[in-house]
Design an enzyme around this catalytic site. Structure first.
Site, PDB file in Angstrom:
ATOM      1  N   CYS A   4       0.935  -1.204  -0.112  1.00  0.00           N
ATOM      2  CA  CYS A   4       0.017  -0.133  -0.100  1.00  0.00           C
ATOM      3  C   CYS A   4       0.775   1.310   0.149  1.00  0.00           C
ATOM      4  CB  CYS A   4      -0.945   0.066   1.227  1.00  0.00           C
ATOM      5  SG  CYS A   4      -1.934   1.652   1.535  1.00  0.00           S
ATOM      6  N   CYS A   7       0.455   3.292   3.096  1.00  0.00           N
ATOM      7  CA  CYS A   7       1.222   2.893   4.335  1.00  0.00           C
ATOM      8  C   CYS A   7       2.506   3.177   4.363  1.00  0.00           C
ATOM      9  CB  CYS A   7       0.745   1.289   4.512  1.00  0.00           C
ATOM     10  SG  CYS A   7      -1.077   0.882   5.121  1.00  0.00           S
ATOM     11  N   ASP A  30      -0.782  16.046  -2.630  1.00  0.00           N
ATOM     12  CA  ASP A  30      -1.080  14.978  -3.651  1.00  0.00           C
ATOM     13  C   ASP A  30       0.087  15.227  -4.973  1.00  0.00           C
ATOM     14  OD1 ASP A  30      -3.912  13.563  -4.695  1.00  0.00           O
ATOM     15  OD2 ASP A  30      -2.258  13.866  -6.359  1.00  0.00           O
ATOM     16  N   HIS A  46      -4.556   1.344   8.149  1.00  0.00           N
ATOM     17  CA  HIS A  46      -4.839   0.842   6.809  1.00  0.00           C
ATOM     18  C   HIS A  46      -6.449   0.717   7.123  1.00  0.00           C
ATOM     19  CE1 HIS A  46      -4.561  -0.462   2.538  1.00  0.00           C
ATOM     20  NE2 HIS A  46      -5.475  -1.086   3.108  1.00  0.00           N
ATOM     21  N   HIS A 100      -8.618   8.055   2.025  1.00  0.00           N
ATOM     22  CA  HIS A 100      -8.322   9.404   2.069  1.00  0.00           C
ATOM     23  C   HIS A 100      -9.301  10.433   1.699  1.00  0.00           C
ATOM     24  CE1 HIS A 100      -7.658   7.354  -1.778  1.00  0.00           C
ATOM     25  NE2 HIS A 100      -7.855   8.666  -2.420  1.00  0.00           N
ATOM     26  N   HIS A 102      -9.752  14.034   0.057  1.00  0.00           N
ATOM     27  CA  HIS A 102      -8.747  15.111  -0.843  1.00  0.00           C
ATOM     28  C   HIS A 102      -9.274  16.523  -0.285  1.00  0.00           C
ATOM     29  CE1 HIS A 102      -7.724  12.653  -4.361  1.00  0.00           C
ATOM     30  NE2 HIS A 102      -8.891  11.952  -4.005  1.00  0.00           N
TER      31      HIS A 102
HETATM   32  P1  AMP Z   1      -8.071   8.353  -5.340  1.00  0.00           P
HETATM   33  O1  AMP Z   1      -8.221   8.510  -6.799  1.00  0.00           O
HETATM   34  O2  AMP Z   1      -9.043   9.412  -4.798  1.00  0.00           O
HETATM   35  O3  AMP Z   1      -7.998   7.195  -5.123  1.00  0.00           O
HETATM   36  O4  AMP Z   1      -6.657   9.403  -5.024  1.00  0.00           O
HETATM   37  C1  AMP Z   1      -5.641   8.915  -5.004  1.00  0.00           C
HETATM   38  C2  AMP Z   1      -4.526  10.138  -4.960  1.00  0.00           C
HETATM   39  O5  AMP Z   1      -3.403   9.801  -4.571  1.00  0.00           O
HETATM   40  C3  AMP Z   1      -4.488  10.594  -6.433  1.00  0.00           C
HETATM   41  O6  AMP Z   1      -4.866  11.995  -6.500  1.00  0.00           O
HETATM   42  C4  AMP Z   1      -2.936  10.603  -6.640  1.00  0.00           C
HETATM   43  O7  AMP Z   1      -2.422  11.489  -7.597  1.00  0.00           O
HETATM   44  C5  AMP Z   1      -2.517  10.432  -5.044  1.00  0.00           C
HETATM   45  N1  AMP Z   1      -1.290   9.610  -5.078  1.00  0.00           N
HETATM   46  C6  AMP Z   1      -0.781   8.473  -5.507  1.00  0.00           C
HETATM   47  N2  AMP Z   1       0.404   8.296  -5.217  1.00  0.00           N
HETATM   48  C7  AMP Z   1       0.885   9.376  -4.372  1.00  0.00           C
HETATM   49  C8  AMP Z   1       1.846   9.381  -3.782  1.00  0.00           C
HETATM   50  N3  AMP Z   1       3.061   8.538  -3.882  1.00  0.00           N
HETATM   51  N4  AMP Z   1       2.118  10.706  -3.193  1.00  0.00           N
HETATM   52  C9  AMP Z   1       1.069  11.639  -3.084  1.00  0.00           C
HETATM   53  N5  AMP Z   1       0.037  11.398  -3.696  1.00  0.00           N
HETATM   54  C10 AMP Z   1      -0.111  10.204  -4.493  1.00  0.00           C
END
Ligand code: AMP
Length: 114
Positions: A4, A7, A30, A46, A100, A102
């Site tokens: 993950c 995580c 993000d 998690h 998460h 946003h």
């Molecule tokens: P969701 O599409 O709602 O599951 O949002 C997942 C978010 O995680 C997306 O906006 C990605 O850009 C962001 N994301 C994925 N990997 C990372 C990372 N390593 N660091 C920061 N954000 C991430």
């Protein structure tokens, strides 16, 4: 849990621009921002999605939302406006299976969302 990404961020194994962190919650920028302010607020524990929040997580959602609100304030969008988004499942485009919130702000946000 193993594999993950979020995580990994919680454990400090994957780099992230952390803006806030406490015993239960971590907030970080993000990696692919959709707005001038785009921060993700996650529980350290998690939990795969909002659908997986159980009674044992008492208070977790309150804290996530309160931290998201505080992040919005710290980022300077409290008054101009911001949006909290929780994507749940494939049709909503959830791409990381670790709960998460946003925090989006710093520009006009279309309604309804796409
Ligand atoms: P969701 O599409 O709602 O599951 O949002 C997942 C978010 O995680 C997306 O906006 C990605 O850009 C962001 N994301 C994925 N990997 C990372 C990372 N390593 N660091 C920061 N954000 C991430």
């Amino acid at each position: 849990v193993a594999g993950c990404i979020f995580c990994g961020i919680v454990r400090g194994e994957i780099p992230a621009r952390i803006v806030r962190s406490d015993d239960d919650i971590v907030a970080f920028r993000d990696i692919n921002p959709m707005a001038p302010v785009h921060v993700l607020v996650i529980p350290r524990e998690h939990v795969a999605s909002l659908n997986h929040v159980e009674a044992e997580h008492a208070g977790l959602l309150d804290r996530l939302v309160a931290v998201a609100r505080d992040v919005a304030k710290a980022e300077g969008v409290s008054e101009s406006g911001y949006r909290l988004v929780v994507n749940v499942g494939p049709q909503a485009g959830q791409s990381v299976d670790h709960l998460h919130v946003h925090v989006l702000g710093g520009r006009d946000l279309a309604w309804p969302p796409g």
